[in-house]
Design a protein around this motif. Structure first.
Motif, PDB file in Angstrom:
ATOM      1  N   THR A  98       0.827  -1.205   0.000  1.00 58.67           N
ATOM      2  CA  THR A  98       0.000   0.000   0.000  1.00 58.67           C
ATOM      3  C   THR A  98       0.864   1.259   0.000  1.00 58.67           C
ATOM      4  OG1 THR A  98      -1.725  -1.211   1.184  1.00 58.67           O
ATOM      5  CG2 THR A  98      -1.891   1.181   1.179  1.00 58.67           C
ATOM      6  N   ILE A  99       1.923   1.255   0.784  1.00 63.88           N
ATOM      7  CA  ILE A  99       2.840   2.403   0.809  1.00 63.88           C
ATOM      8  C   ILE A  99       3.468   2.590  -0.563  1.00 63.88           C
ATOM      9  CG2 ILE A  99       4.999   3.303   1.769  1.00 63.88           C
ATOM     10  CD1 ILE A  99       4.252   1.698   4.378  1.00 63.88           C
ATOM     11  N   ARG A 100       3.937   1.513  -1.154  1.00 63.34           N
ATOM     12  CA  ARG A 100       4.548   1.594  -2.494  1.00 63.34           C
ATOM     13  C   ARG A 100       3.588   2.185  -3.513  1.00 63.34           C
ATOM     14  NH1 ARG A 100       7.081  -4.077  -3.902  1.00 63.34           N
ATOM     15  NH2 ARG A 100       8.872  -4.065  -2.555  1.00 63.34           N
ATOM     16  N   ALA A 101       2.325   1.749  -3.454  1.00 62.45           N
ATOM     17  CA  ALA A 101       1.328   2.250  -4.397  1.00 62.45           C
ATOM     18  C   ALA A 101       1.050   3.738  -4.166  1.00 62.45           C
ATOM     19  CB  ALA A 101       0.034   1.443  -4.276  1.00 62.45           C
ATOM     20  N   ALA A 102       1.044   4.166  -2.922  1.00 61.75           N
ATOM     21  CA  ALA A 102       0.761   5.564  -2.598  1.00 61.75           C
ATOM     22  C   ALA A 102       1.950   6.480  -2.869  1.00 61.75           C
ATOM     23  CB  ALA A 102       0.345   5.687  -1.134  1.00 61.75           C
ATOM     24  N   ALA A 103       3.154   5.924  -2.807  1.00 66.09           N
ATOM     25  CA  ALA A 103       4.379   6.711  -3.010  1.00 66.09           C
ATOM     26  C   ALA A 103       5.329   5.942  -3.923  1.00 66.09           C
ATOM     27  CB  ALA A 103       5.035   7.006  -1.667  1.00 66.09           C
ATOM     28  N   ARG A 145      -3.026   5.060   2.626  1.00 64.78           N
ATOM     29  CA  ARG A 145      -2.809   5.985   1.500  1.00 64.78           C
ATOM     30  C   ARG A 145      -2.965   7.435   1.956  1.00 64.78           C
ATOM     31  NH1 ARG A 145      -5.595   1.932  -1.390  1.00 64.78           N
ATOM     32  NH2 ARG A 145      -7.567   3.033  -1.116  1.00 64.78           N
ATOM     33  N   LYS A 146      -3.992   7.708   2.728  1.00 63.99           N
ATOM     34  CA  LYS A 146      -4.243   9.060   3.235  1.00 63.99           C
ATOM     35  C   LYS A 146      -3.071   9.562   4.073  1.00 63.99           C
ATOM     36  CE  LYS A 146      -7.978  11.529   5.590  1.00 63.99           C
ATOM     37  NZ  LYS A 146      -9.286  11.354   6.225  1.00 63.99           N
ATOM     38  N   ALA A 183      -6.267   0.026   3.682  1.00 61.50           N
ATOM     39  CA  ALA A 183      -5.426   0.619   2.636  1.00 61.50           C
ATOM     40  C   ALA A 183      -5.762   2.087   2.430  1.00 61.50           C
ATOM     41  CB  ALA A 183      -5.574  -0.167   1.335  1.00 61.50           C
ATOM     42  N   ALA A 184      -7.038   2.451   2.463  1.00 62.64           N
ATOM     43  CA  ALA A 184      -7.426   3.851   2.243  1.00 62.64           C
ATOM     44  C   ALA A 184      -6.822   4.757   3.319  1.00 62.64           C
ATOM     45  CB  ALA A 184      -8.946   3.978   2.224  1.00 62.64           C
ATOM     46  N   VAL A 210       0.098   8.422   4.040  1.00 63.32           N
ATOM     47  CA  VAL A 210       1.300   8.555   3.205  1.00 63.32           C
ATOM     48  C   VAL A 210       1.223   9.838   2.382  1.00 63.32           C
ATOM     49  CG1 VAL A 210       2.602   7.547   1.280  1.00 63.32           C
ATOM     50  CG2 VAL A 210       1.804   6.085   3.155  1.00 63.32           C
ATOM     51  N   LYS A 211       0.075  10.118   1.802  1.00 64.54           N
ATOM     52  CA  LYS A 211      -0.091  11.351   1.016  1.00 64.54           C
ATOM     53  C   LYS A 211       0.107  12.580   1.912  1.00 64.54           C
ATOM     54  CE  LYS A 211      -1.153   9.427  -2.937  1.00 64.54           C
ATOM     55  NZ  LYS A 211      -0.226   9.427  -4.057  1.00 64.54           N
TER      56      LYS A 211
END
Length: 121
Positions: free
Chosen positions: A29-34, A106-107, A102-103, A109-110
């Motif tokens: 999830t971190i990889r996908a967000a960043a 993502r929030k 995951a949501a 990490v963003k």
């Protein structure tokens, strides 16, 4: 595993199966967000850096898993979203059998990406 881990894969190889599964999900999830962030080991735990700055990290504790936004203000700013979790200034703890959504990851990490970007200006 002998010695300190040098990669996230080495770190994950040394944790129990249930924690490994939760942390691998968190890692994806971190990889996908960043996607531009680079993996590293920081303070002995898996972490991500973006533009040379610490972004987030994670680890397995004795009785939990933890997500580290590497910022006390990120945890404070998202207190309502994190009310169900055991938190401290820069840590979010969760049971391995109940990974962070995951949501939410993502929030967070963003938010960290934005925080780091504002500090560069």
């Amino acid at each position: 595993m002998a010695g300190k881990p040098r990669t996230i894969d080495e770190y994950l190889a040394g944790v129990s199966d249930d924690k490994r599964a939760a942390l691998q999900k968190l890692r994806r999830t971190i990889r996908a967000a960043a996607p531009k962030a680079e993996e590293c080991i920081s303070y002995g735990m898996p972490a991500f850096r973006l533009d040379g700055r610490p972004l987030v990290g994670f680890a397995a504790g004795a009785n939990h898993c933890a997500f580290y936004p590497m910022s006390g203000s990120t945890v404070a700013d998202h207190a309502a979203d994190l009310a169900r979790y055991d938190t401290s200034k820069g840590t979010i703890r969760f049971p391995a059998n109940k990974p962070l959504p995951a949501a939410l990851v993502r929030k967070l990490v963003k938010a960290r990406i934005a925080e780091n970007a504002s500090r560069r200006r």
